[in-house]
Design a protein around this motif. Structure first.
Motif, mmCIF file in Angstrom:
data_model
loop_
_atom_site.group_PDB
_atom_site.id
_atom_site.type_symbol
_atom_site.label_atom_id
_atom_site.label_comp_id
_atom_site.label_asym_id
_atom_site.label_seq_id
_atom_site.Cartn_x
_atom_site.Cartn_y
_atom_site.Cartn_z
ATOM 1 N N THR A 57 20.908 11.521 2.305
ATOM 2 C CA THR A 57 20.029 12.699 2.319
ATOM 3 C C THR A 57 20.508 13.710 3.347
ATOM 4 O OG1 THR A 57 18.137 11.362 1.607
ATOM 5 C CG2 THR A 57 17.648 13.491 2.646
ATOM 6 N N GLU A 58 20.897 13.223 4.507
ATOM 7 C CA GLU A 58 21.383 14.112 5.567
ATOM 8 C C GLU A 58 22.653 14.852 5.122
ATOM 9 O OE1 GLU A 58 23.238 13.539 9.988
ATOM 10 O OE2 GLU A 58 21.435 12.382 9.512
ATOM 11 N N ARG A 59 23.573 14.145 4.479
ATOM 12 C CA ARG A 59 24.807 14.777 4.005
ATOM 13 C C ARG A 59 24.525 15.806 2.920
ATOM 14 N NH1 ARG A 59 28.882 10.458 2.366
ATOM 15 N NH2 ARG A 59 30.059 12.274 1.720
ATOM 16 N N ALA A 60 23.644 15.478 1.982
ATOM 17 C CA ALA A 60 23.313 16.413 0.904
ATOM 18 C C ALA A 60 22.584 17.642 1.461
ATOM 19 C CB ALA A 60 22.457 15.716 -0.150
ATOM 20 N N GLN A 65 22.702 23.430 2.963
ATOM 21 C CA GLN A 65 22.582 24.458 3.991
ATOM 22 C C GLN A 65 23.883 25.220 4.213
ATOM 23 O OE1 GLN A 65 20.997 22.584 7.488
ATOM 24 N NE2 GLN A 65 19.045 22.115 6.510
ATOM 25 N N ARG A 66 25.018 24.539 4.086
ATOM 26 C CA ARG A 66 26.305 25.185 4.386
ATOM 27 C C ARG A 66 26.924 25.928 3.208
ATOM 28 N NH1 ARG A 66 30.189 21.357 7.616
ATOM 29 N NH2 ARG A 66 31.341 23.304 7.683
ATOM 30 N N LEU A 67 26.577 25.533 1.967
ATOM 31 C CA LEU A 67 27.239 26.157 0.835
ATOM 32 C C LEU A 67 26.342 26.431 -0.365
ATOM 33 C CD1 LEU A 67 29.943 27.124 -0.434
ATOM 34 C CD2 LEU A 67 30.131 24.821 -1.386
ATOM 35 N N LEU A 68 25.541 25.462 -0.763
ATOM 36 C CA LEU A 68 24.838 25.567 -2.034
ATOM 37 C C LEU A 68 23.693 26.578 -2.030
ATOM 38 C CD1 LEU A 68 24.755 21.772 -2.931
ATOM 39 C CD2 LEU A 68 26.433 23.499 -3.628
ATOM 40 N N ALA A 69 23.068 26.790 -0.891
ATOM 41 C CA ALA A 69 21.921 27.703 -0.807
ATOM 42 C C ALA A 69 22.120 28.699 0.326
ATOM 43 C CB ALA A 69 20.633 26.908 -0.577
ATOM 44 N N THR A 72 18.611 32.868 3.419
ATOM 45 C CA THR A 72 17.946 34.165 3.435
ATOM 46 C C THR A 72 17.193 34.409 2.134
ATOM 47 O OG1 THR A 72 19.694 35.030 4.848
ATOM 48 C CG2 THR A 72 18.309 36.645 3.736
ATOM 49 N N ILE A 73 17.765 33.965 1.011
ATOM 50 C CA ILE A 73 17.138 34.262 -0.281
ATOM 51 C C ILE A 73 16.755 33.031 -1.102
ATOM 52 C CG2 ILE A 73 18.218 36.531 -0.491
ATOM 53 C CD1 ILE A 73 20.235 35.215 -2.464
ATOM 54 N N HIS A 74 17.204 31.846 -0.685
ATOM 55 C CA HIS A 74 16.954 30.637 -1.476
ATOM 56 C C HIS A 74 16.062 29.629 -0.753
ATOM 57 C CE1 HIS A 74 21.050 31.549 -3.391
ATOM 58 N NE2 HIS A 74 20.155 31.719 -4.338
ATOM 59 N N ASP A 75 15.298 28.900 -1.550
ATOM 60 C CA ASP A 75 14.661 27.655 -1.128
ATOM 61 C C ASP A 75 15.457 26.545 -1.792
ATOM 62 O OD1 ASP A 75 12.498 28.732 0.327
ATOM 63 O OD2 ASP A 75 11.346 29.038 -1.511
ATOM 64 N N HIS A 76 15.473 25.373 -1.182
ATOM 65 C CA HIS A 76 16.157 24.253 -1.828
ATOM 66 C C HIS A 76 15.397 22.956 -1.558
ATOM 67 C CE1 HIS A 76 17.919 23.849 2.212
ATOM 68 N NE2 HIS A 76 18.052 22.574 1.899
#
Length: 83
Positions: A57-60, A65-69, A72-76
């Motif tokens: 979970t920590e890695r995902a 946080q670093r790439l997928l979302a 500023t504009i996304h929730d994940h």
């Protein structure tokens, strides 16, 4: 090590213009469907090995946080299951 599948769902925050969702919502309404709102989302499924569910979970979460979302504009959301 155990293999896990992390599902990361990324969507625009409420209030951020979502043209894909608006176009789809209008098309559904033209087909006779009544809906209050529609939001589009991207879903990423990541298979990874980790020592524990918490570590996976920590890695995902870090990937999100670093790439997928873009915070500023996304929730994940991150959901992890053992394979």
């Amino acid at each position: 090590m155990t293999t896990y599948t992390a599902t990361v769902t990324v969507r625009l925050k409420r209030g951020v213009l979502d043209p894909e969702a608006e176009t789809t919502k209008r098309a559904l309404e033209r087909l006779g469907f009544e809906l209050e709102a529609l939001r589009a989302a991207d879903r990423f499924e990541i298979d990874l090995e980790a020592e524990s569910k918490a570590a996976a979970t920590e890695r995902a979460e870090e990937m999100a946080q670093r790439l997928l979302a873009n915070p500023t504009i996304h929730d994940h959301e991150v959901e992890v299951t053992e394979r």
